[in-house]
Design an enzyme around this catalytic site. Structure first.
Site, PDB file in Angstrom:
ATOM      1  N   THR A 176       0.840  -1.194   0.000  1.00 45.20           N
ATOM      2  CA  THR A 176       0.000   0.000   0.000  1.00 45.20           C
ATOM      3  C   THR A 176       0.882   1.253   0.000  1.00 45.20           C
ATOM      4  OG1 THR A 176      -1.915   1.033   1.018  1.00 45.20           O
ATOM      5  CG2 THR A 176      -0.392  -0.019   2.532  1.00 45.20           C
ATOM      6  N   LYS A 214       3.606   1.315  -3.909  1.00 45.69           N
ATOM      7  CA  LYS A 214       3.086   0.502  -5.016  1.00 45.69           C
ATOM      8  C   LYS A 214       3.940   0.624  -6.290  1.00 45.69           C
ATOM      9  CE  LYS A 214      -1.779   0.392  -3.643  1.00 45.69           C
ATOM     10  NZ  LYS A 214      -3.160   0.659  -4.029  1.00 45.69           N
ATOM     11  N   GLY A 258     -15.710   2.723  -0.746  1.00 43.99           N
ATOM     12  CA  GLY A 258     -14.822   1.738  -1.366  1.00 43.99           C
ATOM     13  C   GLY A 258     -14.475   0.534  -0.512  1.00 43.99           C
ATOM     14  N   ASN A 264      -9.649  16.255 -13.380  1.00 46.95           N
ATOM     15  CA  ASN A 264      -8.627  16.357 -12.333  1.00 46.95           C
ATOM     16  C   ASN A 264      -8.187  17.799 -12.173  1.00 46.95           C
ATOM     17  OD1 ASN A 264      -7.016  15.014 -10.364  1.00 46.95           O
ATOM     18  ND2 ASN A 264      -5.212  15.294 -11.667  1.00 46.95           N
ATOM     19  N   ARG A 265      -7.781  18.127 -10.938  1.00 53.21           N
ATOM     20  CA  ARG A 265      -7.237  19.461 -10.658  1.00 53.21           C
ATOM     21  C   ARG A 265      -6.101  19.750 -11.623  1.00 53.21           C
ATOM     22  NH1 ARG A 265      -5.804  19.495  -4.337  1.00 53.21           N
ATOM     23  NH2 ARG A 265      -4.224  18.141  -5.221  1.00 53.21           N
ATOM     24  N   VAL A 269      -4.902  19.006 -14.888  1.00 52.64           N
ATOM     25  CA  VAL A 269      -5.488  18.371 -16.084  1.00 52.64           C
ATOM     26  C   VAL A 269      -4.432  17.557 -16.842  1.00 52.64           C
ATOM     27  CG1 VAL A 269      -6.744  18.815 -18.232  1.00 52.64           C
ATOM     28  CG2 VAL A 269      -7.186  20.208 -16.231  1.00 52.64           C
ATOM     29  N   ASP A 282      -6.477  -4.028  -7.666  1.00 58.29           N
ATOM     30  CA  ASP A 282      -7.366  -2.913  -7.292  1.00 58.29           C
ATOM     31  C   ASP A 282      -8.511  -2.739  -8.298  1.00 58.29           C
ATOM     32  OD1 ASP A 282      -6.139  -2.146  -4.936  1.00 58.29           O
ATOM     33  OD2 ASP A 282      -4.793  -0.712  -5.909  1.00 58.29           O
TER      34      ASP A 282
HETATM   35  P1  NDP Z   1      -2.766   9.808  -5.325  1.00 58.57           P
HETATM   36  O1  NDP Z   1      -2.037  10.640  -4.326  1.00 58.57           O
HETATM   37  O2  NDP Z   1      -1.996   8.995  -6.301  1.00 58.57           O
HETATM   38  O3  NDP Z   1      -3.732  10.782  -6.190  1.00 58.57           O
HETATM   39  C1  NDP Z   1      -4.511  11.727  -5.531  1.00 58.57           C
HETATM   40  C2  NDP Z   1      -5.523  12.338  -6.503  1.00 58.57           C
HETATM   41  O4  NDP Z   1      -6.441  13.109  -5.736  1.00 58.57           O
HETATM   42  C3  NDP Z   1      -4.922  13.267  -7.536  1.00 58.57           C
HETATM   43  O5  NDP Z   1      -5.668  13.170  -8.729  1.00 58.57           O
HETATM   44  C4  NDP Z   1      -5.098  14.646  -6.889  1.00 58.57           C
HETATM   45  O6  NDP Z   1      -5.199  15.703  -7.821  1.00 58.57           O
HETATM   46  C5  NDP Z   1      -6.449  14.451  -6.228  1.00 58.57           C
HETATM   47  N1  NDP Z   1      -6.685  15.331  -5.086  1.00 58.57           N
HETATM   48  C6  NDP Z   1      -6.076  15.315  -3.878  1.00 58.57           C
HETATM   49  N2  NDP Z   1      -6.620  16.237  -3.061  1.00 58.57           N
HETATM   50  C7  NDP Z   1      -7.607  16.844  -3.754  1.00 58.57           C
HETATM   51  C8  NDP Z   1      -8.533  17.883  -3.473  1.00 58.57           C
HETATM   52  N3  NDP Z   1      -8.564  18.478  -2.276  1.00 58.57           N
HETATM   53  N4  NDP Z   1      -9.416  18.246  -4.429  1.00 58.57           N
HETATM   54  C9  NDP Z   1      -9.395  17.663  -5.649  1.00 58.57           C
HETATM   55  N5  NDP Z   1      -8.537  16.661  -5.988  1.00 58.57           N
HETATM   56  C10 NDP Z   1      -7.650  16.271  -5.056  1.00 58.57           C
HETATM   57  O7  NDP Z   1      -3.775   8.923  -4.454  1.00 58.57           O
HETATM   58  P2  NDP Z   1      -4.380   7.494  -4.853  1.00 58.57           P
HETATM   59  O8  NDP Z   1      -4.795   7.553  -6.270  1.00 58.57           O
HETATM   60  O9  NDP Z   1      -3.453   6.416  -4.415  1.00 58.57           O
HETATM   61  O10 NDP Z   1      -5.660   7.381  -3.886  1.00 58.57           O
HETATM   62  C11 NDP Z   1      -6.854   8.087  -4.151  1.00 58.57           C
HETATM   63  C12 NDP Z   1      -7.953   7.600  -3.236  1.00 58.57           C
HETATM   64  O11 NDP Z   1      -8.291   6.253  -3.537  1.00 58.57           O
HETATM   65  C13 NDP Z   1      -7.586   7.630  -1.744  1.00 58.57           C
HETATM   66  O12 NDP Z   1      -8.703   8.142  -1.031  1.00 58.57           O
HETATM   67  C14 NDP Z   1      -7.373   6.173  -1.398  1.00 58.57           C
HETATM   68  O13 NDP Z   1      -7.685   5.904  -0.044  1.00 58.57           O
HETATM   69  C15 NDP Z   1      -8.370   5.496  -2.335  1.00 58.57           C
HETATM   70  N6  NDP Z   1      -8.041   4.085  -2.639  1.00 58.57           N
HETATM   71  C16 NDP Z   1      -8.950   3.124  -2.296  1.00 58.57           C
HETATM   72  C17 NDP Z   1      -8.705   1.783  -2.567  1.00 58.57           C
HETATM   73  C18 NDP Z   1      -9.724   0.747  -2.171  1.00 58.57           C
HETATM   74  O14 NDP Z   1      -9.407  -0.446  -2.218  1.00 58.57           O
HETATM   75  N7  NDP Z   1     -10.937   1.123  -1.822  1.00 58.57           N
HETATM   76  C19 NDP Z   1      -7.483   1.338  -3.256  1.00 58.57           C
HETATM   77  C20 NDP Z   1      -6.596   2.441  -3.600  1.00 58.57           C
HETATM   78  C21 NDP Z   1      -6.881   3.761  -3.288  1.00 58.57           C
HETATM   79  P3  NDP Z   1      -3.876  16.355  -8.470  1.00 58.57           P
HETATM   80  O15 NDP Z   1      -3.376  15.382  -9.466  1.00 58.57           O
HETATM   81  O16 NDP Z   1      -4.361  17.610  -9.083  1.00 58.57           O
HETATM   82  O17 NDP Z   1      -2.928  16.556  -7.319  1.00 58.57           O
END
Ligand code: NDP
Length: 279
Positions: free
Chosen positions: A68, A72, A247, A158-159, A161, A109
């Site tokens: 995790t 990863k 999730g 996405n924020r 883009v 996932d």
């Molecule tokens: P990453 O850090 O790789 O990506 C985060 C993403 O969230 C980016 O697109 C980022 O945008 C966006 N983001 C963060 N904060 C904000 C905000 N305040 N407003 C808008 N966009 C925001 O994280 P992961 O992809 O690894 O995880 C994402 C979510 O998925 C988490 O909540 C995690 O817990 C969940 N998850 C759940 C799993 C499950 O089995 N249920 C498995 C894996 C993940 P930007 O690119 O602009 O920074």
């Protein structure tokens, strides 16, 4: 701590932080249900010691690990063999360790999400208009399995883009993907909105316009919380949608797929979901 040299096969989840992980509970419930003699522990790894810790766990005869945040991608790099879904995801959440040093990586996932939607909740993906919020590691992991179900339309907002555009470029050969800033999302009612952002970790919402929802839109938050609704689920229900899920189901399904890879048995994921929600 279980002695990994004992008769019991040793598994675990590696991450940092990892003490909050539900994976040990889930895998112990799977093991009890299927009479598999295994141990499964949360193993916190120092941020800059992932490779050496993995080698040590391999020497200690661990047979499988879940991976995790934040390891990863590093796990993906260290594997000498990867499944095609791990290859596509660019990240590994499941490792199969062999004593001779072999390291096989998979990513369960995406299939976890699709199974929770389609099998557990009867939410179709085929022919649906889907809006995905976020473009991080989790969204990268779910794109290929979603596109394999032949949706009508997939838009990633996405924020940043450019990150959404990179995903559209990387996965465009598997299906059509459009990208958008939050302020420019096409004003249609989507069938399914998936929150794949990490905004909920700080109790925030991605800046999604409510116009994209109708009461028939199904909302799914990759984030989960067994005690209360997540921020996104709460918001979606307040907008009047009738179905919004977190999730947890995805987490259990991805774990079940790891367990199947390691032990060769299928488990009853719904029983585990009930047990966790009622705990
Ligand atoms: P990453 O850090 O790789 O990506 C985060 C993403 O969230 C980016 O697109 C980022 O945008 C966006 N983001 C963060 N904060 C904000 C905000 N305040 N407003 C808008 N966009 C925001 O994280 P992961 O992809 O690894 O995880 C994402 C979510 O998925 C988490 O909540 C995690 O817990 C969940 N998850 C759940 C799993 C499950 O089995 N249920 C498995 C894996 C993940 P930007 O690119 O602009 O920074």
């Amino acid at each position: 701590m279980t002695d990994p040299r004992s008769e019991i096969d040793a598994y675990g989840v590696v991450g940092n932080p990892v003490s909050h992980s539900l994976s040990p509970k889930i895998h112990k419930l799977f093991a009890a249900q299927s009479d598999q003699p295994i141990s499964y522990e949360a193993l916190e790894i120092k941020i800059d010691e992932f490779a050496s810790s993995l080698a040590r766990l391999q020497q200690q005869n661990y047979l499988g690990l879940n991976v995790t945040v934040p390891f990863k991608q590093q796990a993906w790099q260290l594997c000498n063999q990867r499944t095609s879904r791990a290859e596509l995801a660019g990240a590994v959440n499941t490792l199969l360790l062999s004593p001779n040093g072999g390291l096989t990586g998979d990513n369960t996932d995406g299939i976890g999400l699709v199974r929770d939607l389609v099998k557990n909740r009867q939410v179709p993906i085929k022919d649906q208009k889907i809006l995905i919020l976020g473009a991080g590691g989790a969204v990268r992991g779910i794109l290929a399995p979603i596109l394999a179900e032949n949706p009508n339309q997939v838009i990633i907002a996405n924020r940043t883009v450019e990150k959404a555009q990179t995903l559209a470029d990387d996965f465009g050969n598997l299906g059509e993907i459009s990208v958008s800033a939050y302020t420019k999302i096409e004003p249609i009612k989507f069938d399914l909105v998936i929150n794949g952002t990490a905004a909920g970790l700080s109790n925030e919402l991605p800046p999604i316009p409510e116009e994209v929802l109708s009461m028939n839109t199904i909302c799914y938050d990759l984030m989960y919380n067994i005690q209360a609704n997540t921020t996104f689920v709460d918001w979606a229900l307040k907008q009047g949608v009738t179905k919004a899920f977190d999730g947890l189901g995805m987490l259990i399904e991805q774990a079940a797929e790891s367990f199947r890879l390691w032990r060769g048995v299928n488990v009853d994921t719904q029983a585990v979901a009930r047990s966790l929600r009622n705990a």
